[in-house]
Every structure is written in C-alpha cells, then in structure tokens.
Design an enzyme around this catalytic site. Structure first.
Site, mmCIF file in Angstrom:
data_model
loop_
_atom_site.group_PDB
_atom_site.id
_atom_site.type_symbol
_atom_site.label_atom_id
_atom_site.label_comp_id
_atom_site.label_asym_id
_atom_site.label_seq_id
_atom_site.Cartn_x
_atom_site.Cartn_y
_atom_site.Cartn_z
ATOM 1 N N ARG A 28 2.349 -7.824 8.883
ATOM 2 C CA ARG A 28 1.358 -8.733 8.309
ATOM 3 C C ARG A 28 1.990 -9.924 7.605
ATOM 4 O O ARG A 28 1.413 -11.001 7.540
ATOM 5 C CB ARG A 28 0.491 -7.984 7.299
ATOM 6 C CG ARG A 28 -0.661 -7.220 7.923
ATOM 7 C CD ARG A 28 -1.520 -6.626 6.818
ATOM 8 N NE ARG A 28 -2.795 -6.144 7.341
ATOM 9 C CZ ARG A 28 -3.776 -5.676 6.591
ATOM 10 N NH1 ARG A 28 -3.623 -5.631 5.276
ATOM 11 N NH2 ARG A 28 -4.904 -5.255 7.122
ATOM 12 N N LYS A 78 0.840 -1.189 0.000
ATOM 13 C CA LYS A 78 0.000 0.000 0.000
ATOM 14 C C LYS A 78 0.888 1.256 0.000
ATOM 15 O O LYS A 78 1.406 1.658 1.046
ATOM 16 C CB LYS A 78 -0.916 -0.005 1.216
ATOM 17 C CG LYS A 78 -1.747 -1.298 1.326
ATOM 18 C CD LYS A 78 -2.716 -1.258 2.456
ATOM 19 C CE LYS A 78 -3.319 -2.634 2.721
ATOM 20 N NZ LYS A 78 -3.959 -3.235 1.556
ATOM 21 N N ASP A 127 9.322 -4.607 7.157
ATOM 22 C CA ASP A 127 8.621 -5.865 7.395
ATOM 23 C C ASP A 127 9.387 -6.775 8.349
ATOM 24 O O ASP A 127 8.921 -7.865 8.684
ATOM 25 C CB ASP A 127 8.316 -6.593 6.087
ATOM 26 C CG ASP A 127 9.513 -6.675 5.159
ATOM 27 O OD1 ASP A 127 10.622 -6.283 5.569
ATOM 28 O OD2 ASP A 127 9.348 -7.117 4.001
ATOM 29 N N HIS A 142 13.404 -6.422 -5.338
ATOM 30 C CA HIS A 142 13.173 -7.720 -5.988
ATOM 31 C C HIS A 142 13.145 -7.658 -7.512
ATOM 32 O O HIS A 142 13.307 -8.695 -8.165
ATOM 33 C CB HIS A 142 11.849 -8.328 -5.508
ATOM 34 C CG HIS A 142 11.832 -8.709 -4.067
ATOM 35 N ND1 HIS A 142 12.774 -9.541 -3.515
ATOM 36 C CD2 HIS A 142 10.981 -8.365 -3.057
ATOM 37 C CE1 HIS A 142 12.515 -9.695 -2.223
ATOM 38 N NE2 HIS A 142 11.437 -8.999 -1.922
ATOM 39 N N HIS A 201 12.964 -9.918 3.682
ATOM 40 C CA HIS A 201 13.148 -10.706 2.458
ATOM 41 C C HIS A 201 14.550 -10.488 1.888
ATOM 42 O O HIS A 201 15.103 -9.394 1.988
ATOM 43 C CB HIS A 201 12.110 -10.314 1.399
ATOM 44 C CG HIS A 201 10.702 -10.539 1.839
ATOM 45 N ND1 HIS A 201 9.927 -9.549 2.414
ATOM 46 C CD2 HIS A 201 9.915 -11.646 1.797
ATOM 47 C CE1 HIS A 201 8.733 -10.036 2.696
ATOM 48 N NE2 HIS A 201 8.701 -11.307 2.338
#
Length: 507
Positions: free
Chosen positions: A268, A27, A262, A139, A176
C-alpha cells in the site's frame, strides 16, 4: 555437511490485538495472520516457540530517555489533554503518524521484550536463529516517536548482543531507510549498519550514499539508495556483492536482519516490485554465513502479503519447503481470489534502477569499504548480566500455574472490535471507508446531543464522586489496621527472639 540450525520463534497472543486507529496503515493484526499461517503450514513443529517477557521501563531506558519512556507509560486516549505539550515534543498524537491508542505502552513492551529475549538466547548459545516478526520498528529515536515506531527494539536488542559480541552487523531490507538504528550507532565501529531503501522524495528522507558514519564510526554506516520499481534480479545484483564485501571486511560475530515487507510488490505504501522469492533470497543469503542471527519484522501495509512473506521466510530459515497452496486457517478468506502463497510482480511497472546506476552505486560502496583497516577489536571488559535473569513476571507465574489456559483476549487495551475486522479488506468492507461515512453522520447530530446532555450527568457525577471518597476513606482505614497488625506481630517476634536467645533472620 551443514549442521541443522536451531530456530527460536517469539510470539505473544496479544500483540496482534492492538489497534492504531481507523485509517492508520499500521495494523498489528498482521502478526496474528502470520502466526495462523505458520501454524497452518505446520512450521511450528520445527520451531522452539516462546512467549516473550514484557520489557520493563528500566530496560527501555538503556537507549530511550527517561522522560520519553515515562510519557509513553502514562499517556492514553483518556489523558491526552494533560500531555498536550509533551505530545508535540515527542512527536506523538493526532497530527502525527504515531497516534496514542489503548495499550500503546504495553504493545511496545511486548514487541521489545521479544527482541531482547531473542538476543539473550543468541548470546547464551541456546539458539542459532531467533525470530520476532512483531519487532523491527527501526524509526524510533532516543526521545521521539517516528514512522509508526515508538520504541526502537532493534537498538535495544543490539545493545544486548553487544554484551557478548564485539562486532554486530545490522541489515535492513525494508523499503524505508533504517534511520533510527543508523543514528544510534553512527559514531561507533562496534555496529555496522547496512540499509537498502528507496531514496529521494520518500519517508524519512535520509540514507544518502554519502552518509558513511562519523568519528570512530566512519565508514561503518552503509547506505544503498534505490528507486521505485526494482525487481528481484536488480535487487540481487546489488545486495549480494555489497553483503559479501561487508562480511569479508567487517567479520561480524552476530547479525540483526530487519525484513520489512513493504518492499514487496503490491504494498500500500511501498513502490518496489519484489516477489516473495526475491525478498526471501536476501534472508537465505544472510543465513548462509552461519552467524547467530536475530530476524525481525518491520514495515508492510498490505497485511495478507505481509503474512505470506514472513511465513515463507520462516520456512526458508527452517530449510523446509512449503506448498504454494495456502492451507485453511482462521484468515483463509483474506487470501482470495487465488489462495496462493507466492505473489506475481507487476509486469508493466517501470524499473527506475538501470544496470549502469546499480553498478555505480555498488562500486562506490565497495570503494568506501576498503577504507576500513581490518575488523575492529574490542577491549576486554566484565560482561553485564542478561536483562531477563531474575525478572519473572506475575503473568509468567500465572502461566506456570495454569499452563492449559489460554489468556483472555484484550478488551480494555486495544482489542479489535467486530467492525475493525474490516480493516483487512480493500473494498467497500474496508473499515477506513465505513468509519468515514459514519463519522459524517455523527458530526451532523453532534450539536443536538451536546444540548441534550448538558444537564443530565451532573447529579450522577456528584454521586460517583461521593462513592469514590467513601471508598478511599475505607481503604485508608484498612491500611491503618493492617499496619497496626504488622507492628504487633513484629513486637511479638522480637520478644520471642530475645527470650529464646537467638533471632530467626529468614522468614
């Protein structure tokens, strides 16, 4: 006595108005929330605030393939069917994690332009630290979108920094693995990539400790695989020893730091258990080396915590303490029920990273770094021009002529609908749940609407086509008249120039 650092901050009002679609965890609205919190704390007073330039398609192809960038520029929700074959090729579309949405290409141009602007200012010594919280999309590959990322602004910014800096260090503290950046520089010693990430059955599945680079880049890719539940103390115990050794051996001349949020507790998607202070301690430690640093955002899917994190880390970069009580701002209600800045880690979360494992990982990485025989040198070459010189955009000209006018909010290209404001809630007001319920009702009546509407739009469509044809013919006539007028003026100029004995070259 340490010199006060000059900190630049890049933000475009429109970057937070784009919308990936209902149910999507990414978002961009989190950038608006972060910006509002930075304003509310008064941190902007100590920042050099810039509105970034849009990155051109030509600049994007410094890393990405031309056919991929051409596809991104042309595809839209209205034209998706025309590009069905290419969508599969480039990993974009409905059945991927990278959907096509309104203004997608402009979104990429905006966040990438901000990263490049920051790199240029660092190259020219105009600033010491450049912040772009909208960037850090690590990514994206050369010819493929991945993990919510379409354009890899990090790679492009590093290429810009490489015009002036012989050795660039990339550090990634997103949960990640920074696979797109590592892949881009896997065979070179000009860039060292260091990624601290969750490894195992987790996207993107890369980042094994044994992946150390290849050819000239062997031992210049450092991967620190971690497991879920890691807390502040455990993270610090591995981050500082590894980064200290990297700095000692590689001796970078510039740093790019990706601060994906994150890895915070309560995300989340992420499964780490870091507090804001634990996350920001990495930023503070890197800042302590005093190198030109580009600080970027990245992941982060509990948007109120993302805003908390990046606001706090802005204060850390400014050496300015801020209150734990969140000041009133446009999104104040989203920080309920406590309205506090700092997060409390989950107490009963299992930390699957024991001391012995972390020590073994650290020892193995330090041993691999010893294989580097001193900091690599770079052959002297002519420095290419900066990307932004001489590329003033139409928007910048308009901004100069109307400095007190706020740009109109996006409507056609991805503006948030009133309903979409519910995206920020995690209860019955969540847009994901609302859209799902409404979608069921729409599907039930779909057959009826199709039957009713089959014959209605035919006459209107033919009329619109005729109007468009008349408009095109009128445009062609006007173009011919303009061309004839220009030719007459040119003939007159030539005649006057011959009679007067000289020709005026510049108009």
């Amino acid at each position: 006595m340490s010199t006060k650092k000059r900190v630049s901050y890049f933000y475009d009002y429109e970057v937070g108005l784009y919308y990936y679609g209902p149910g999507h965890p990414m978002k961009p609205h989190r950038m608006r929330m972060t910006h509002e919190l930075i304003l509310a704390y008064g941190l902007y007073r100590k920042l050099e605030v810039y509105r970034p330039r849009l990155c051109s398609g030509h600049q994007l192809t410094r890393f990405h393939s031309e056919d991929y960038i051409d596809f991104l520029a042309k595809v839209s929700p209205e034209t998706m069917k025309q590009f069905s074959g290419q969508m599969a090729k480039f990993n974009v579309g409905e059945f991927t994690d990278c959907p096509v949405f309104n203004g997608m290409y402009e979104f990429c141009q905006t966040y990438t332009g901000a990263s490049l602007d920051g790199a240029v200012k660092l190259n020219n010594g105009i600033t010491d630290i450049a912040i772009n919280w909208s960037g850090g999309l690590h990514h994206a590959k050369k010819s493929e979108a991945s993990g919510f990322c379409y354009v890899n602004d990090i790679v492009l910014a590093i290429l810009e920094l490489a015009k002036y800096h012989p050795r660039i260090l990339y550090i990634d503290i997103d949960i990640h693995h920074g696979d797109g950046v590592e892949e881009a520089f896997y065979t070179t010693d000009r860039v060292m990539t260091v990624s601290f990430h969750k490894y195992g059955d987790f996207f993107p599945g890369t980042g094994d400790i044994r992946d150390v680079g290849a050819k000239s880049g062997k031992y210049y890719s450092v991967n620190v695989p971690l497991q879920e539940g890691i807390d502040d103390q455990s993270y610090e115990s591995i981050f500082k020893p590894v980064m200290s050794k990297v700095m000692e051996i590689y001796r970078p001349t510039a740093v790019v730091l990706q601060c994906g949020a994150d890895s915070l507790t309560g995300d989340r998607i992420g499964r780490f258990n870091l507090s804001l202070k634990g996350h920001a301690s990495c930023v503070e430690y890197v800042k302590g080396f005093g190198l030109p640093t580009l600080v970027l955002g990245g992941g982060g899917y509990t948007v109120r915590n993302v805003a908390r994190c990046w606001t706090y880390e802005t204060s850390v970069l400014l050496d300015t303490p801020i209150s734990n009580d969140i000041p009133f701002n446009d999104f104040y209600e989203y920080y309920s029920p406590d309205y506090k800045l700092h997060l409390t880690p989950v107490k009963n979360m299992d930390n699957q990273n024991n001391t012995e494992t972390l020590q073994a990982i650290t020892s193995r990485i330090l041993q691999a770094l010893k294989c580097i025989q001193g900091a690599p040198a770079v052959q002297m070459i002519t420095t290419p021009p900066d990307w932004s010189i001489g590329s003033t955009s139409v928007q910048e000209v308009e901004d100069d002529t109307r400095p007190d006018t706020r740009p109109e909010p996006l409507t056609k290209y991805g503006s948030l609908s009133p309903l979409a404001s519910g995206e920020l809630y995690e209860n019955d007001r969540d847009i994901d749940q609302i859209v799902e319920r409404e979608g069921e009702g729409e599907r039930e009546g779909e057959g009826e609407r199709e039957g009713e509407g089959e014959g209605e739009g035919e006459g209107e469509g033919e009329g619109e086509i005729e109007k468009e044809g008349e408009k095109e013919r009128a445009d062609d006539t006007n173009e011919e008249k303009e061309k004839e007028k220009e030719e007459k003026i040119e003939r007159k100029r030539e005649k006057e120039g011959v009679e007067g004995g000289e020709m005026d070259v510049e108009e």
